[in-house]
Design a protein around this motif. Sequence first.
Motif, PDB file in Angstrom:
ATOM      1  N   ASP A 252       0.857  -1.179   0.000  1.00  0.00           N
ATOM      2  CA  ASP A 252       0.000   0.000   0.000  1.00  0.00           C
ATOM      3  C   ASP A 252       0.899   1.237   0.000  1.00  0.00           C
ATOM      4  O   ASP A 252       1.365   1.654   1.052  1.00  0.00           O
ATOM      5  CB  ASP A 252      -0.883  -0.041   1.256  1.00  0.00           C
ATOM      6  CG  ASP A 252      -1.897   1.087   1.236  1.00  0.00           C
ATOM      7  OD1 ASP A 252      -1.821   1.915   0.302  1.00  0.00           O
ATOM      8  OD2 ASP A 252      -2.729   1.142   2.161  1.00  0.00           O
ATOM      9  N   LYS A 254       0.700   4.208   0.069  1.00  0.00           N
ATOM     10  CA  LYS A 254       0.429   5.389   0.882  1.00  0.00           C
ATOM     11  C   LYS A 254       0.855   5.202   2.338  1.00  0.00           C
ATOM     12  O   LYS A 254       0.975   6.161   3.089  1.00  0.00           O
ATOM     13  CB  LYS A 254      -1.070   5.701   0.842  1.00  0.00           C
ATOM     14  CG  LYS A 254      -1.474   6.443  -0.390  1.00  0.00           C
ATOM     15  CD  LYS A 254      -2.967   6.693  -0.374  1.00  0.00           C
ATOM     16  CE  LYS A 254      -3.419   7.159  -1.737  1.00  0.00           C
ATOM     17  NZ  LYS A 254      -4.872   7.068  -1.857  1.00  0.00           N
ATOM     18  N   LYS A 255       1.002   3.961   2.715  1.00  0.00           N
ATOM     19  CA  LYS A 255       1.317   3.684   4.119  1.00  0.00           C
ATOM     20  C   LYS A 255       2.832   3.483   4.304  1.00  0.00           C
ATOM     21  O   LYS A 255       3.524   3.085   3.375  1.00  0.00           O
ATOM     22  CB  LYS A 255       0.588   2.406   4.565  1.00  0.00           C
ATOM     23  CG  LYS A 255      -0.896   2.469   4.374  1.00  0.00           C
ATOM     24  CD  LYS A 255      -1.557   3.196   5.517  1.00  0.00           C
ATOM     25  CE  LYS A 255      -3.063   3.088   5.384  1.00  0.00           C
ATOM     26  NZ  LYS A 255      -3.750   3.561   6.576  1.00  0.00           N
ATOM     27  N   HIS A 294       1.994   0.958   9.505  1.00  0.00           N
ATOM     28  CA  HIS A 294       0.610   1.351   9.213  1.00  0.00           C
ATOM     29  C   HIS A 294      -0.005   0.495   8.120  1.00  0.00           C
ATOM     30  O   HIS A 294      -1.152   0.650   7.770  1.00  0.00           O
ATOM     31  CB  HIS A 294       0.567   2.810   8.740  1.00  0.00           C
ATOM     32  CG  HIS A 294       1.213   3.760   9.679  1.00  0.00           C
ATOM     33  ND1 HIS A 294       1.681   4.989   9.303  1.00  0.00           N
ATOM     34  CD2 HIS A 294       1.494   3.655  10.997  1.00  0.00           C
ATOM     35  CE1 HIS A 294       2.230   5.595  10.337  1.00  0.00           C
ATOM     36  NE2 HIS A 294       2.126   4.803  11.383  1.00  0.00           N
ATOM     37  N   SER A 295       0.815  -0.399   7.538  1.00  0.00           N
ATOM     38  CA  SER A 295       0.407  -0.890   6.216  1.00  0.00           C
ATOM     39  C   SER A 295      -0.485  -2.123   6.238  1.00  0.00           C
ATOM     40  O   SER A 295      -1.515  -2.134   5.602  1.00  0.00           O
ATOM     41  CB  SER A 295       1.649  -1.200   5.406  1.00  0.00           C
ATOM     42  OG  SER A 295       2.331  -2.269   6.020  1.00  0.00           O
TER      43      SER A 295
END
Lengths: 389, 537
Positions: A252, A254-255, A294-295
């Motif tokens: 991901d 963004k993470k 965070h992913s």
Amino acid sequence: MIKRPIALILTFLLMIFCTGCWNNRDLTEYSILTALGIDKKDNDFIEITAQIIKPNAVSSSGAGSNGGGGDKKSFVAVTHVDRTIFAALRGLMNKVNNKIFYSSSQVIVIGEDLARSGICDYIDFVLRDHETQYTNTVVVAKGVTAKEIIEQDFELSKVPGAFIRDTVQNSVFRGFTKKINLLGMARELALEGRELSIGVISKPDQDTISEGLAVFRNDKIVGFMDKYQTRGYAYITNRVKSSVVEMVSKNDPKKVIAIELMRVSSKIKPKLTKDKKVEMNIQIKVSGNIGEQHSVPTQKNTDDFCMCVEKDLEEAIKQDCEKAVLICQKEFKSDIFGFGMHVYDDYPKYWSSVSNKWNEEIFPEIKVNIDVQVKILRTGLISKSIQVK
Amino acid sequence: MFDFIKKKTTFKKLNVISNKQKHIENSKSKAENDSGKSKQESNDQIPDKIEQVKAKLINEFSLCSDFNIRELVLGTLNVRMMIASLDGFFDKAILAENIIEPILNYSGEEKTASILTLLKERILCISDLREITRYSESVDAILNGDVILYTDNETTAFKIGLSSPEKRTVSEPDTEITLKGSREGFTENLRTNTILLRRRIKNANFKVENIILGKKSNTNIAICYIKNIAAPEIVEEVKKRVRRIDTDAILATGYIEQFIQDGRYPLFPVVGNSEKPDKVSAKLLEGRVAILADGTPTVLTVPFLMLESFQSQEDYFGEYYFSSMMRLLRVFCYFVSIYLPGLYVAVISFHQTIIPFKLMLTVAATREGIPFSAFIEALIMVVTFEILREAGLRMPRAIGQAVSIVGAIVLGDAAVSAGIASAPLVIIAALSGICSFIVPPLMKSGAVMRLIILIASSIMGLSGIGFVTFITTIYLCNKESFSVPYLAPFAPLQAEGLKDSLIIMPIWSLKTRPRALSQHRDLQRTTGKKLGSEGDS
């Protein structure tokens, strides 16, 4: 035969010729210097800024500090302009009542202008003088004058010199800058096959930041590295102690995942190919813990996840290193990594044939193979992230 | 440099030899004097007429209001007799009941044997009875508190040992307090003291030799040692040195100490002092010689080694690991007490570079505005401490509080707030002073060493301290106490002795006595600890 009293007197006389503790000067007769700034002032002149501590304002011993602190500054910064450092320091005596005590100096700040025009002439004094200490941390002021850094007042500490030294130390742990003392600096200047690099201190706004690296060729600055490039340099030269590496998750984009490095070790091995080309093989072994991620909240198998993170981390570290090497090879043409030194160790004959043109011709063309091995040791207290339901 | 040291030491040795030669010459001349005396002794006999004796005694003891003469007649035989004594030395009831009464009431018909045998065998009901023929001896005995019985027409008198002068009871000494072990302490009475020792060493080899010293005071001195353990050379040397003392009075063992110690002006103690019989017994069993004097509760033990200063009787009473730790602590404290003020001055005025940065700021802040140099300041505080210590020792107890208040508040706190002394220095002076109390035997030499080091450090900094240490070490290595090296067992090194040195091993593993003392004699002290059932059967 000598009479005993005469023998005693003779031995006491001998004592006078023993090694020299002749300078009986009380501590109260000294002005305590904690930081020294050297700037270039038009043409041949230099400006010395000395940060002198007021011991009474610093020491907050319980009862004694009534009304201490307050808005009074705990130090004085005095400046003097002269042709040599020695003369300038003596010139400071106009503004300070006591003799300056250099040994307590914590940090020496070199102005960018001075560093661009060559520092060799100016560190002669600090190395030659018997009162200065070789353990002083040296930093280069980027974008500001050394004077501004020296005059900077820090809320947290009453001894700004020590404060700067400590923040530099903190950055060194994270690999974002390099701590070098006077002796190390003299060594790197004098050493064949390695160029000088000094940590940077800058003042983008109110606070100073000690991140980045000033790259020298001979004794002049050729450019600055940002903090990530500096960390690449630190990986290669085995200087990272405990850094936090952030990287984008492959699943991901963004993470982010943040890894705390626990142990980093590197080995540089030069190789001379048959067509007289040098290759550097750099092996970096890293182990770390997952500090924050965070992913992948739904990752099922921790082992798989770690494997995946290991690959990402390898990539991230390799990138840092490659960037650092690239900028030094192409832009600065300065071998701050000490590759030349390794070549000299392993292939002394080859080195003597190329040592004259190393920085300009050979170093920029070296092929650098970076091999990173990562091991994730622990995932912290939880193996999986919290799942919001 | 080292050649120079060697030269110096040999030069010292030579001096010692020449000193010894001098002593030999001295003793020769003394011996000649003694032979002269023996000629006079021919008219030292007790006159056979009792009137003559009486006249002589009264002449000798004129204006002595405590001198008593009691004339009496021997019962039915009508022989005149005379009892001479000093009042107050003995129990009068015993004299009356056991001597005067049997003599007066004697009712035997005629004399069969001589009067003296009759008196000795039939009449005098007293255990300590001795015959003396010399007049001067009888006078000495009177002075010692004994009762002398003269008989008419006889040149022999009886010395009746009744002497029991007023004495303090055996109590715990204030100077050496222990938590474990015996709480007895020596008293001022010589006989009590030898009994305290004898009670601990019930062995005929424990010898007590008497010597009388002091031309005016005629003090009884006892030299105690254990034959077969103490080296005879040392015992002889002690006796020789004690006999050589020629002085008016021995009022305390400290007088003897100064006469017999090695070297004329020793900076370190070479004679041990103790008030505890158990400690002295232990030292005797290690092969030392003890010197007791009438009238002093302090007993001297020789030879005295540097190491003994750090030993305490309690070290041997258990928990060897704790005792070892305490010994190391004592050594550390000794060094702290003599070096700390000097070190402070050296660092503050010469070697500011070696102070850690933050400490330097603190010290600089506390010293700001103080008008004296570090040396003067240290000198003031160290001397002040000595003044307080001395005052605390000498003053009457009732004033104690005033001194402690003045010491604590005025000299400590006020000196700092008035800006005369800096706070770290008050701490340093106090710490070094307190540390010096931990090693009492070296306290006095420590106070002097502290001043010497302080002065050296103010002149030369750390190299001055090094220099003093260097000289002192040479001095100590050269030093001997009754021909035993002062630094034994360290210099010269004796591996076995190290078991009871800076550390102490369990008592069962201390198999031999200190080799330096009991040179080659009766070394075995214990065969060690038997484990398992072997010992039980």
